[in-house]
Motif scaffolding. Structure first.
Motif, PDB file in Angstrom:
ATOM      1  N   UNK A  41      -2.828 -18.668   8.967  1.00 40.33           N
ATOM      2  CA  UNK A  41      -3.391 -18.001   7.942  1.00 40.33           C
ATOM      3  C   UNK A  41      -3.384 -16.535   8.062  1.00 40.33           C
ATOM      4  N   UNK A  42      -3.436 -16.153   9.463  1.00 44.50           N
ATOM      5  CA  UNK A  42      -3.354 -14.565   9.655  1.00 44.50           C
ATOM      6  C   UNK A  42      -2.024 -14.179   9.341  1.00 44.50           C
ATOM      7  N   UNK A  43      -1.056 -14.990   9.799  1.00 39.44           N
ATOM      8  CA  UNK A  43       0.197 -14.121   9.596  1.00 39.44           C
ATOM      9  C   UNK A  43       0.515 -14.328   7.891  1.00 39.44           C
ATOM     10  N   UNK A  44       0.072 -15.329   7.416  1.00 40.95           N
ATOM     11  CA  UNK A  44       0.496 -15.207   5.836  1.00 40.95           C
ATOM     12  C   UNK A  44      -0.464 -14.134   5.060  1.00 40.95           C
ATOM     13  N   UNK A  45      -1.554 -13.732   5.617  1.00 41.16           N
ATOM     14  CA  UNK A  45      -2.374 -12.751   4.932  1.00 41.16           C
ATOM     15  C   UNK A  45      -1.510 -11.198   5.342  1.00 41.16           C
ATOM     16  N   UNK A  46      -1.155 -11.360   6.682  1.00 41.61           N
ATOM     17  CA  UNK A  46      -0.636  -9.851   6.907  1.00 41.61           C
ATOM     18  C   UNK A  46       0.730  -9.718   6.127  1.00 41.61           C
ATOM     19  N   UNK A  47       1.428 -10.874   5.591  1.00 40.00           N
ATOM     20  CA  UNK A  47       2.709 -10.786   4.998  1.00 40.00           C
ATOM     21  C   UNK A  47       2.350 -10.437   3.714  1.00 40.00           C
ATOM     22  N   UNK A  48       1.124 -11.042   2.996  1.00 37.57           N
ATOM     23  CA  UNK A  48       0.833 -10.687   1.780  1.00 37.57           C
ATOM     24  C   UNK A  48       0.240  -9.260   1.637  1.00 37.57           C
ATOM     25  N   UNK A  49      -0.275  -8.719   2.586  1.00 29.85           N
ATOM     26  CA  UNK A  49      -0.633  -7.429   2.642  1.00 29.85           C
ATOM     27  C   UNK A  49       0.373  -6.631   2.315  1.00 29.85           C
ATOM     28  N   UNK A  50       1.400  -6.858   3.225  1.00 24.67           N
ATOM     29  CA  UNK A  50       2.872  -5.794   3.329  1.00 24.67           C
ATOM     30  C   UNK A  50       3.338  -5.952   1.985  1.00 24.67           C
ATOM     31  N   UNK A  51       3.270  -7.041   1.197  1.00 26.38           N
ATOM     32  CA  UNK A  51       4.035  -7.140   0.158  1.00 26.38           C
ATOM     33  C   UNK A  51       3.199  -6.457  -1.005  1.00 26.38           C
ATOM     34  N   UNK A  52       2.131  -6.287  -0.804  1.00 25.89           N
ATOM     35  CA  UNK A  52       1.153  -5.766  -1.966  1.00 25.89           C
ATOM     36  C   UNK A  52       1.461  -4.133  -1.686  1.00 25.89           C
ATOM     37  N   UNK A  53       1.352  -3.695  -0.453  1.00 28.78           N
ATOM     38  CA  UNK A  53       1.687  -2.124  -0.283  1.00 28.78           C
ATOM     39  C   UNK A  53       3.059  -1.979  -0.695  1.00 28.78           C
ATOM     40  N   UNK A  54       4.029  -2.922  -0.518  1.00 29.33           N
ATOM     41  CA  UNK A  54       5.455  -2.429  -1.179  1.00 29.33           C
ATOM     42  C   UNK A  54       5.370  -2.312  -2.661  1.00 29.33           C
ATOM     43  N   UNK A  55       4.598  -3.293  -3.120  1.00 24.18           N
ATOM     44  CA  UNK A  55       4.686  -3.364  -4.687  1.00 24.18           C
ATOM     45  C   UNK A  55       4.037  -2.121  -5.116  1.00 24.18           C
ATOM     46  N   UNK A  56       2.840  -1.654  -4.714  1.00 25.49           N
ATOM     47  CA  UNK A  56       2.259  -0.665  -4.796  1.00 25.49           C
ATOM     48  C   UNK A  56       3.080   0.851  -4.838  1.00 25.49           C
ATOM     49  N   UNK A  57       3.958   0.800  -3.505  1.00 26.72           N
ATOM     50  CA  UNK A  57       4.638   1.885  -3.588  1.00 26.72           C
ATOM     51  C   UNK A  57       5.864   1.966  -4.414  1.00 26.72           C
ATOM     52  N   UNK A  58       6.481   0.915  -4.784  1.00 19.51           N
ATOM     53  CA  UNK A  58       7.640   0.564  -5.640  1.00 19.51           C
ATOM     54  C   UNK A  58       7.327   0.752  -7.118  1.00 19.51           C
ATOM     55  N   UNK A  59       5.981   0.386  -7.504  1.00 16.86           N
ATOM     56  CA  UNK A  59       5.690   0.540  -9.004  1.00 16.86           C
ATOM     57  C   UNK A  59       5.927   1.703  -9.825  1.00 16.86           C
ATOM     58  N   UNK A  60       5.632   2.902  -9.261  1.00 21.69           N
ATOM     59  CA  UNK A  60       5.864   4.269  -9.959  1.00 21.69           C
ATOM     60  C   UNK A  60       7.659   4.387 -10.056  1.00 21.69           C
ATOM     61  N   UNK A  61       8.220   3.975  -9.159  1.00 19.54           N
ATOM     62  CA  UNK A  61       9.646   4.072  -9.280  1.00 19.54           C
ATOM     63  C   UNK A  61      10.310   3.010 -10.376  1.00 19.54           C
ATOM     64  N   UNK A  62       9.695   2.145 -10.327  1.00 15.78           N
ATOM     65  CA  UNK A  62      10.365   1.118 -11.319  1.00 15.78           C
ATOM     66  C   UNK A  62       9.988   1.382 -12.696  1.00 15.78           C
ATOM     67  N   UNK A  63       8.877   1.947 -12.896  1.00 18.94           N
ATOM     68  CA  UNK A  63       8.415   2.355 -14.300  1.00 18.94           C
ATOM     69  C   UNK A  63       9.076   3.467 -14.905  1.00 18.94           C
ATOM     70  N   UNK A  64       9.409   4.388 -13.729  1.00 21.78           N
ATOM     71  CA  UNK A  64      10.441   5.652 -13.923  1.00 21.78           C
ATOM     72  C   UNK A  64      11.580   5.148 -14.453  1.00 21.78           C
ATOM     73  N   UNK A  65      12.275   4.202 -13.867  1.00 20.64           N
ATOM     74  CA  UNK A  65      13.607   3.467 -14.102  1.00 20.64           C
ATOM     75  C   UNK A  65      13.627   2.909 -15.350  1.00 20.64           C
ATOM     76  N   UNK A  66      12.657   2.160 -15.789  1.00 17.85           N
ATOM     77  CA  UNK A  66      12.702   1.703 -17.096  1.00 17.85           C
ATOM     78  C   UNK A  66      12.340   2.693 -18.110  1.00 17.85           C
ATOM     79  N   UNK A  67      11.779   3.763 -18.075  1.00 15.85           N
ATOM     80  CA  UNK A  67      11.608   4.897 -18.854  1.00 15.85           C
ATOM     81  C   UNK A  67      12.945   5.557 -18.993  1.00 15.85           C
ATOM     82  N   UNK A  68      13.780   5.751 -18.076  1.00 16.30           N
ATOM     83  CA  UNK A  68      14.845   6.355 -17.941  1.00 16.30           C
ATOM     84  C   UNK A  68      15.911   5.340 -18.770  1.00 16.30           C
TER      85      UNK A  68
END
Length: 76
Positions: free
Chosen positions: A5-32
């Motif tokens: 469970x701890x490993x899964x939550x750690x993986x989920x946290x890393x995926x969430x941080x990655x998504x939050x960091x990548x979101x502005x770039x993806x929005x900019x790409x769609x706008x372009x």
């Protein structure tokens, strides 16, 4: 908590941080991509934005964008 469970939550946290960091770039790409499609339509002589009827039969804001693109094209 057990290790799995701890490993899964750690993986989920890393995926969430990655998504939050990548979101502005993806929005900019769609706008372009949207702007590229508008420019390609303008080069073909088509309206840059398709006009759709909105609520109450009003036209979408695309009318304003289309007129701005037409003015810029005429200014060239």
């Amino acid at each position: 908590m057990n290790t799995a469970t701890s490993t899964f939550l750690d993986l989920l946290a890393v995926a969430l941080v990655f998504f939050l960091l990548a979101l502005p770039s993806l929005v900019g790409h769609l706008n372009d991509r949207r702007i590229d499609r508008q420019l390609a339509r303008a080069e073909k002589g088509l309206p840059a934005v398709r006009v759709r009827a909105g609520a109450g039969g009003q036209r979408a804001a695309g009318v304003v964008q289309r007129s701005v693109v037409a003015q810029r094209a005429g200014a060239l």
